[in-house]
Enzyme design. Sequence first.
Site, mmCIF file in Angstrom:
data_model
loop_
_atom_site.group_PDB
_atom_site.id
_atom_site.type_symbol
_atom_site.label_atom_id
_atom_site.label_comp_id
_atom_site.label_asym_id
_atom_site.label_seq_id
_atom_site.Cartn_x
_atom_site.Cartn_y
_atom_site.Cartn_z
ATOM 1 N N GLU A 272 -10.834 1.159 -3.824
ATOM 2 C CA GLU A 272 -9.724 0.267 -3.508
ATOM 3 C C GLU A 272 -10.206 -1.163 -3.289
ATOM 4 O OE1 GLU A 272 -6.290 1.198 -1.227
ATOM 5 O OE2 GLU A 272 -7.011 3.235 -0.813
ATOM 6 N N GLY B 250 -2.346 3.808 -6.474
ATOM 7 C CA GLY B 250 -3.275 4.254 -7.511
ATOM 8 C C GLY B 250 -2.837 5.548 -8.159
ATOM 9 N N HIS C 198 -4.229 -2.251 -10.954
ATOM 10 C CA HIS C 198 -4.984 -1.003 -11.090
ATOM 11 C C HIS C 198 -5.581 -0.905 -12.482
ATOM 12 C CE1 HIS C 198 -3.692 0.909 -7.308
ATOM 13 N NE2 HIS C 198 -2.593 0.192 -7.498
ATOM 14 N N CYS D 236 -5.059 6.906 -2.453
ATOM 15 C CA CYS D 236 -4.424 5.625 -2.761
ATOM 16 C C CYS D 236 -3.086 5.933 -3.431
ATOM 17 C CB CYS D 236 -5.308 4.790 -3.685
ATOM 18 S SG CYS D 236 -4.570 3.209 -4.189
ATOM 19 N N CYS E 281 0.860 -1.182 0.000
ATOM 20 C CA CYS E 281 0.000 0.000 0.000
ATOM 21 C C CYS E 281 0.894 1.230 0.000
ATOM 22 C CB CYS E 281 -0.907 -0.017 1.226
ATOM 23 S SG CYS E 281 -1.877 1.488 1.450
#
Length: 282
Positions: A215, A227, A166, A224, A75
Site C-alpha cells: 500500500e 485494492g 492501483h 486493502c 481507504c
Amino acid sequence: MSIAFSKYQGLGNDFILIDNRHSDIPVIEPAAAIIWCDRHFGIGGDGVIFVLPGQNGADYTMRIFNSDGSEPEMCGNGIRCMAKFIAALEGKVDTAVTYKIYTLAGIITPKVLLDGQVEVDMGEPRLLSAEIPTTLNASQEKVIGRSIEVDGKTWTVTCVSMGNPHCMTFVEDASSIPLETIGPKFEHHPAFPQRTNTEFVQVIRPDYVKMRVWERGAGITLACGTGACATVVAGVLTGKCDRLCTVELPGGGLQIEWSQADNRVYMTGPAELVFKGEAAAE
C-alpha cells in the site's frame, strides 16, 4: 491533553478512529499520526481516521493519515471501520444503517448490515491513464496488459483507480513475491506521478483469487479494500475474473462485485472494534 480513540480492524488492516465531528480540522497533525501508528512506541495501526462533519450533502467526512503521515484519497477497509465506528457513536449498534461519507475520492456509501458485515458502494472504477494517474499509456487511454520495467524485470500490469491509484500484476504464486523489496520500487516508479498501490494477484478460479498488496504510504498490509476492488476490475478487463469474485487477502476474504448493470463496484466485508483508549496529543 489526551484524545479518545477507538481501534478497529478490517481483515487485519487496522485503524485508529477519532470522533472529530466538532471540527473540520483533524485534531492531530500527520507527524502525531506517525507516532500513534508506530507498533512499538504508539498505539499501532495502518492509519488514523477522522470522522469530520459532512460536506457536499454527505452525512460525514472522512480524512485519513497513513502510517507514514501521507494522506490518501480514501481507504476501503478504513471506510468499513468508519461506518461501524459512526454506528457506535450514534448508538445504532446491531442496526442496519447506511451513511454517505465524503472523501477525497468523492462520496462513498457504506451500509452496515444486520450480520455486522459492511457493504460499500465504492462507485465506478476510473480506467484512463490520466485518471489513475500513470504515464504508461496516452492520457485518454486505458492501461490494460502494459509492460513496465521494475527492478530489472519486465512486468505486465493493468492499472485502475478506485479514487486512488492501483497497479495490478497477475502472477503464478503471490506468496513468493518479495513485497518488502519490490513493493517500494513499484510505489515510487516514475510512471506513477502520485505513487501507486501495487497488487500481486494469483487466479485460483475466475470467482476466487489470492492477492497480496503493497500500500502506498503504509507498506505491507494484511488487506486493502480499494485494492481488492481494483483487482476484480483488472481481472474482468483481462478476462481472468468473473464480475462477482472473492478476493482472498492475508487477513481474510472480501466479496467484490463489479456490477454490469450500473458499472459500480460493491465490496462486502467485516469491520470489528479491537479496543478503546486515550492517547496524548503531541
